[in-house]
Design an enzyme around this catalytic site. Sequence first.
Site, mmCIF file in Angstrom:
data_model
loop_
_atom_site.group_PDB
_atom_site.id
_atom_site.type_symbol
_atom_site.label_atom_id
_atom_site.label_comp_id
_atom_site.label_asym_id
_atom_site.label_seq_id
_atom_site.Cartn_x
_atom_site.Cartn_y
_atom_site.Cartn_z
ATOM 1 N N HIS A 44 30.474 -7.821 2.442
ATOM 2 C CA HIS A 44 29.878 -7.184 1.250
ATOM 3 C C HIS A 44 30.120 -8.040 0.010
ATOM 4 O O HIS A 44 29.249 -8.158 -0.848
ATOM 5 C CB HIS A 44 30.488 -5.793 1.019
ATOM 6 C CG HIS A 44 30.213 -4.806 2.102
ATOM 7 N ND1 HIS A 44 31.189 -4.332 2.933
ATOM 8 C CD2 HIS A 44 29.071 -4.200 2.488
ATOM 9 C CE1 HIS A 44 30.670 -3.463 3.787
ATOM 10 N NE2 HIS A 44 29.379 -3.363 3.535
ATOM 11 N N LYS A 158 23.495 -9.219 9.219
ATOM 12 C CA LYS A 158 24.162 -8.633 10.390
ATOM 13 C C LYS A 158 23.355 -7.446 10.907
ATOM 14 O O LYS A 158 23.271 -7.218 12.104
ATOM 15 C CB LYS A 158 25.578 -8.192 10.043
ATOM 16 C CG LYS A 158 26.364 -7.928 11.294
ATOM 17 C CD LYS A 158 27.653 -7.251 11.022
ATOM 18 C CE LYS A 158 27.815 -6.063 11.924
ATOM 19 N NZ LYS A 158 27.440 -4.798 11.383
#
Length: 303
Positions: A44, A158
């Site tokens: 993140h 991802k």
Amino acid sequence: MTLPPEPQVSPHPTVITDPADLRAALRGHAVAFVPTMGALHEGHATLIRAARAAVPGGRVVVSVFVNPMQFGPNEDLSRYPRDLDGDRRVAGEAGADLLFHPDVPTMYPDGFSTSVSVSGVSEPLDGAARPGHFTGVATVVLKLLNLVRPDVALFGEKDWQQLAVVRRMVRDLNLPVDVRGVPTVREDSGLALSSRNAYLSADQRAQAAVLSRALRAVQAAYADGERRGAALRQAGLDVLTTAADLSLDYLSVVGSDMHEREIMDNDPMNRVLVAARMFGVRLIDNMPLAAHVAAGQSTVSPA
Ligand code: PAF
């Protein structure tokens, strides 16, 4: 002479829960947006740094909302990791200005009865394994985009199929936002970073790296000239049979539409995706078939 102390710049972004306060804070600014479900990690942080770079002088907003609509009845909604203080720290250090943290009734008021369903790209793979999941994702992402109204929104590669679903929705509904994919961050072992890795011990994480080894085996077969979809897939399955505690949802070699082909061409959007349950935790990962595909190439639209 004693100088007054330097004003402390807090690395912690302001937490906003009310959409009206969010609009007021963002008015007149260029905005880059990173939607998350919290439990922020280095993956993140990479997205947030890319967001910071996308709008120098603008505002970077990170949303933290564990979206009930994208969890199935037997999934991990109630135990999904939550750590707002940790999220503020990670987001702040990576350059976020605001953390948008709405509660469930704000996002889904009584009588909420609208959903967004993206057909085609959302149907195979996780769409088949997790019925309703992508409708939940598309619906919440559309709501968040409407609330934040960003110029740029960043998503991790991802979740490759999620990225394809979001791109398709944004294109089909003419949403005025530039969607960017950001490459997966991995542990040294190759394991893709994920909030769900928090469920695993260090030893289990090391074992879970078998998923990325399987993807690399498919890449190696492709680099050796193999183009038959079934044979490429088998190269990955051969690696997974070495894993101790693994129950496979899918290992698929797909084109940009997320569907398998008998013969793969040289499209840089071709991808191998895997989803498996290891030690009771559902993990996903993916890689381009062509290992040399540059990081960030997914800004070319999948789907
Ligand atoms: O990738 C995620 O964390 C979530 O699916 C998202 C995009 C924040 C929607 O809830």
